[in-house]
Scaffold this motif. Structure first.
Motif, PDB file in Angstrom:
ATOM      1  N   HIS A 132      14.170 -40.229  24.521  1.00  0.00           N
ATOM      2  CA  HIS A 132      13.811 -39.309  25.604  1.00  0.00           C
ATOM      3  C   HIS A 132      13.192 -38.060  24.978  1.00  0.00           C
ATOM      4  O   HIS A 132      13.793 -37.432  24.106  1.00  0.00           O
ATOM      5  CB  HIS A 132      15.054 -38.924  26.406  1.00  0.00           C
ATOM      6  N   VAL A 134      11.661 -34.306  25.834  1.00  0.00           N
ATOM      7  CA  VAL A 134      11.577 -33.231  26.826  1.00  0.00           C
ATOM      8  C   VAL A 134      10.643 -32.156  26.276  1.00  0.00           C
ATOM      9  O   VAL A 134      10.911 -31.580  25.219  1.00  0.00           O
ATOM     10  CB  VAL A 134      12.961 -32.619  27.110  1.00  0.00           C
ATOM     11  N   SER A 162       2.431 -34.201  28.031  1.00  0.00           N
ATOM     12  CA  SER A 162       3.585 -34.850  28.661  1.00  0.00           C
ATOM     13  C   SER A 162       3.130 -36.050  29.485  1.00  0.00           C
ATOM     14  O   SER A 162       3.722 -37.137  29.415  1.00  0.00           O
ATOM     15  CB  SER A 162       4.343 -33.854  29.556  1.00  0.00           C
ATOM     16  N   ARG A 166       3.725 -40.085  28.628  1.00  0.00           N
ATOM     17  CA  ARG A 166       4.345 -40.988  29.595  1.00  0.00           C
ATOM     18  C   ARG A 166       3.533 -42.274  29.731  1.00  0.00           C
ATOM     19  O   ARG A 166       4.085 -43.376  29.806  1.00  0.00           O
ATOM     20  CB  ARG A 166       4.515 -40.274  30.939  1.00  0.00           C
ATOM     21  N   LYS A 175      11.520 -42.248  27.732  1.00  0.00           N
ATOM     22  CA  LYS A 175      11.341 -41.355  28.874  1.00  0.00           C
ATOM     23  C   LYS A 175      10.666 -40.054  28.432  1.00  0.00           C
ATOM     24  O   LYS A 175      10.931 -39.548  27.334  1.00  0.00           O
ATOM     25  CB  LYS A 175      12.692 -41.013  29.518  1.00  0.00           C
ATOM     26  N   THR A 177       9.980 -36.113  29.926  1.00  0.00           N
ATOM     27  CA  THR A 177      10.238 -35.104  30.956  1.00  0.00           C
ATOM     28  C   THR A 177       9.517 -33.818  30.599  1.00  0.00           C
ATOM     29  O   THR A 177       9.594 -33.346  29.455  1.00  0.00           O
ATOM     30  CB  THR A 177      11.747 -34.816  31.084  1.00  0.00           C
ATOM     31  N   SER A 222      18.120 -33.851  33.280  1.00  0.00           N
ATOM     32  CA  SER A 222      17.053 -34.840  33.067  1.00  0.00           C
ATOM     33  C   SER A 222      17.443 -35.901  32.056  1.00  0.00           C
ATOM     34  O   SER A 222      17.027 -37.064  32.181  1.00  0.00           O
ATOM     35  CB  SER A 222      15.753 -34.144  32.641  1.00  0.00           C
ATOM     36  N   THR A 230      13.553 -41.729  35.603  1.00  0.00           N
ATOM     37  CA  THR A 230      12.889 -40.733  34.755  1.00  0.00           C
ATOM     38  C   THR A 230      12.583 -39.502  35.594  1.00  0.00           C
ATOM     39  O   THR A 230      11.935 -39.606  36.641  1.00  0.00           O
ATOM     40  CB  THR A 230      11.569 -41.269  34.175  1.00  0.00           C
ATOM     41  N   ILE A 231      13.041 -38.359  35.156  1.00  0.00           N
ATOM     42  CA  ILE A 231      12.639 -37.092  35.771  1.00  0.00           C
ATOM     43  C   ILE A 231      11.344 -36.686  35.075  1.00  0.00           C
ATOM     44  O   ILE A 231      11.347 -36.258  33.922  1.00  0.00           O
ATOM     45  CB  ILE A 231      13.712 -36.007  35.596  1.00  0.00           C
ATOM     46  N   ALA A 232      10.235 -36.828  35.765  1.00  0.00           N
ATOM     47  CA  ALA A 232       8.932 -36.614  35.136  1.00  0.00           C
ATOM     48  C   ALA A 232       8.598 -35.139  34.973  1.00  0.00           C
ATOM     49  O   ALA A 232       8.038 -34.731  33.953  1.00  0.00           O
ATOM     50  CB  ALA A 232       7.840 -37.311  35.953  1.00  0.00           C
ATOM     51  N   ASP A 233       8.930 -34.336  35.990  1.00  0.00           N
ATOM     52  CA  ASP A 233       8.462 -32.942  35.975  1.00  0.00           C
ATOM     53  C   ASP A 233       9.421 -32.068  36.773  1.00  0.00           C
ATOM     54  O   ASP A 233       9.788 -32.415  37.901  1.00  0.00           O
ATOM     55  CB  ASP A 233       7.059 -32.875  36.592  1.00  0.00           C
TER      56      ASP A 233
END
Length: 250
Positions: A132, A134, A162, A166, A175, A177, A222, A230-233
């Motif tokens: 992941h 971030v 970002s 993705r 993932k 974020t 996230s 997935t918390i994208a934004d």
């Protein structure tokens, strides 16, 4: 070993708050920054909760980044979470009056630095088909404002990276974020205004700004979602903030 997180810019502000949040969640820490003495203090503090290792480097220095991350002991090489937090803002002036050295510092730190650290970490995530990342951008990356063209451009680049990560890495189980904070009360303005404490103080007067812990909470959320999510934004504004430069002060 529990999950391992590498955090850049970990010696203060959002990076330090994120380290605190992760330690409270029993996530082992690789804390990165330029100030070795502060990193040592943080290692002592967090070691009562989790395993901690520190790396001293400037993200703008490609060779230092790769050497430092390559030097990790074998049991620390499988990084589960990368938080690309290190970055900076230098100067606040119209583009025609901008200082080229300030531009270099922002582009090198906010864009190149993120790329260097990511490049050093991503291969093992791809190999393991998990991980992941971030990235800390800014609301300035979503809406450009006067006197901040280059800073806004550097954070818009983080937004694009970002999104691009993705596209490229989702197929490998990784993932991505993007976190875009608004007015966060850190040393951000003090650095931007070259140590002018009075000018920096005024940025946060008349309203309650976001605190680093608030951003850390969003990061923690996230990285703790179910595997299927997935918390994208995430965009965070202070309650009194309607846009990057629109703040209702009392």
């Amino acid at each position: 070993m529990s999950r391992i997180a590498l955090i850049t810019g970990a010696t203060s502000g959002i990076g330090k708050a994120t380290a605190e949040a992760f330690a409270n969640s029993e996530i082992n820490l690789i804390l990165c920054g330029r100030r070795q003495e502060v990193l040592g203090e943080l290692k002592t503090y967090f070691s009562s909760k989790v395993k901690v290792i520190t790396l001293t480097f400037d993200v703008r220095n490609k060779e230092s980044v790769f050497l430092a991350i390559a030097s990790l002991p074998e049991e620390w090489k499988n990084i589960d979470i990368l938080v690309n937090n290190a970055g900076n803002a230098h100067g606040f002036s119209p583009i025609q009056d901008g200082d080229v050295d300030d531009w270099d510092a922002m582009i090198d730190g906010n864009v190149q630095g993120l790329l260097y650290v990511s490049k050093a970490v991503i291969p093992q995530m791809v190999e393991r088909q998990t991980g992941h990342i971030v990235n800390l951008s800014s609301v300035a990356g979503k809406q450009t404002y006067a006197n901040g063209a280059v800073y806004c451009a550097s954070k818009a680049a983080v937004e694009a990276l970002s999104e691009g990560m993705r596209y490229d890495l989702t197929a490998h189980g990784i993932k991505i974020t993007n976190i875009a904070p608004g007015a966060v009360e850190t040393d951000f303005s003090l650095v931007r205004f070259k140590g002018d404490a009075e000018r920096a103080k005024k940025v946060y007067e008349g309203f309650e700004p976001i605190q680093p812990e608030d951003v850390a909470d969003a990061i923690l959320y996230s990285i703790n979602t179910p595997a299927r999510v997935t918390i994208a934004d995430i965009v965070l504004y202070a309650k009194a903030q309607a846009a990057p430069t629109v703040i209702y002060r009392k």
